[in-house]
Write a protein that holds these residues in place. Structure first.
Motif, short mmCIF file in Angstrom:
data_model
loop_
_atom_site.label_atom_id
_atom_site.label_comp_id
_atom_site.label_asym_id
_atom_site.label_seq_id
_atom_site.Cartn_x
_atom_site.Cartn_y
_atom_site.Cartn_z
N SER A 62 13.71 22.03 22.89
CA SER A 62 14.16 23.04 23.84
C SER A 62 14.13 24.43 23.19
N GLU A 65 15.33 28.71 23.75
CA GLU A 65 16.09 29.75 24.43
C GLU A 65 15.33 31.07 24.28
N SER A 78 17.83 35.97 30.29
CA SER A 78 17.45 34.97 29.30
C SER A 78 17.02 33.71 30.05
N SER A 134 16.29 29.23 29.49
CA SER A 134 16.28 28.00 28.72
C SER A 134 15.19 27.08 29.26
N SER A 142 12.07 34.13 21.39
CA SER A 142 12.91 32.95 21.18
C SER A 142 14.16 33.30 20.38
N LYS A 143 15.25 32.62 20.70
CA LYS A 143 16.50 32.77 19.95
C LYS A 143 16.53 31.75 18.81
N SER A 175 17.92 28.86 16.64
CA SER A 175 18.93 27.83 16.85
C SER A 175 19.62 27.51 15.53
#
Length: 297
Positions: free
Chosen positions: A66, A68, A102, A104, A136-137, A139
């Motif tokens: 996944s 974000e 944002s 997901s 992308s963030k 993780s």
């Protein structure tokens, strides 16, 4: 010697321990790569104020994890240092009917978003070049301090033109080699945009023989040229056999509604290699014929 042997064994154990520890450390340091696709990669939007523009964006997570994503707007003009352009206040990304900042995405998931631009009635005529970047963030996994993630992103370039289009430009170069020895003809075309708006030239190159008969055509597909800039391109015309003088006629429109510019050039083709092969073959035939004729007497 027993002391030396024991020291040697100790060194071997230490080396093996170091190798095993390194392997385990490498295994626990996991890097998750980012694999995102986005369509379309470019928006070219022309609008008259007031206007409400709504156009779809498809984004897909091609990876097995996944992700974000944050949305970032950035100007493409190098001359503008301030990235907080007023045009960004009129732009939003929508997920169905909800504005979002944002996103997901699950593994292999794709989602349709919408780019919405509200242009008020008092908006001045202008061009805007910017990109929408999906970043992308990182993780964080608390149970694994060696975990790392590659931070990356994808983007869409946007050319937004508000108001009337007054296209102007010049053909800086339209050329081909004057003499050629084969049937592949390279044409060089360079166009300069002299207007304050971006232009999208499109057109064709018509090739005629010495008798004025059309024997070839090259389509020039639309390309974007930003204001006060030039763009060069090469186009090729392939023919199996050419001999003589030919004329190439360029017809190009700098914008959908004109104006149309025209230029013509000439070039001369002599297939030297083919002629040498033909003459050599003819000479061999003549020699064989001459020998046969002598033997017959």
């Amino acid at each position: 010697y027993s002391m030396k042997i024991e020291n040697l064994k100790l060194k071997i154990y230490l080396v093996l321990f170091t190798i095993c520890y390194s392997l385990f450390a490498i295994d626990t340091a996991h890097a998750a790569s980012l694999s995102i696709s986005i369509s379309p990669p470019l928006f070219q939007i022309t609008a008259q104020a007031p206007a409400q523009i709504k156009t779809p964006i498809t984004i897909q997570n091609l990876g097995d994890e996944s992700v974000e994503l944050d949305f970032v707007f950035k100007l493409l003009s190098d001359s503008v240092q301030n990235q907080n352009s007023p045009i960004f206040d009129k732009i939003q990304i929508f997920d169905q009917n909800n504005p979002v900042q944002s996103l997901s995405l699950a593994p292999k998931q794709d989602k349709k978003l919408f780019l919405k631009i509200d242009i008020p009635e008092n908006e001045t005529d202008s061009d805007h070049y910017f990109s929408i970047q999906f970043i992308s963030k990182p993780s964080v996994k608390e149970d694994n301090l060696n975990y790392s993630q590659i931070i990356g992103g994808v983007g869409i370039n946007v050319l937004l033109s508000i108001g009337q289009q007054n296209a102007s430009g010049v053909i800086e170069e339209f050329s081909a080699p004057l003499f050629l020895g084969k049937g592949t003809i390279p044409f060089t075309l360079k166009i300069k945009n002299t207007s304050s708006r971006f232009i999208t030239p499109r057109g064709e190159i018509i090739i005629k023989n010495i008798f004025g008969k059309i024997i070839g055509r090259i389509d020039i597909l639309p390309i974007n040229i930003l204001k006060d800039s030039s763009r060069s391109m090469e186009r090729f015309w392939n023919e199996s056999f050419l001999l003589g003088v030919y004329n190439a006629h360029l017809n190009i429109s700098l914008f959908e509604k004109g104006p149309i510019y025209r230029e013509s050039i000439s070039f001369f083709v002599i297939p030297v290699q083919a002629i040498i092969v033909a003459l050599t073959s003819l000479l061999i035939i003549l020699l064989i014929y001459s020998r046969i004729k002598k033997q017959s007497f």
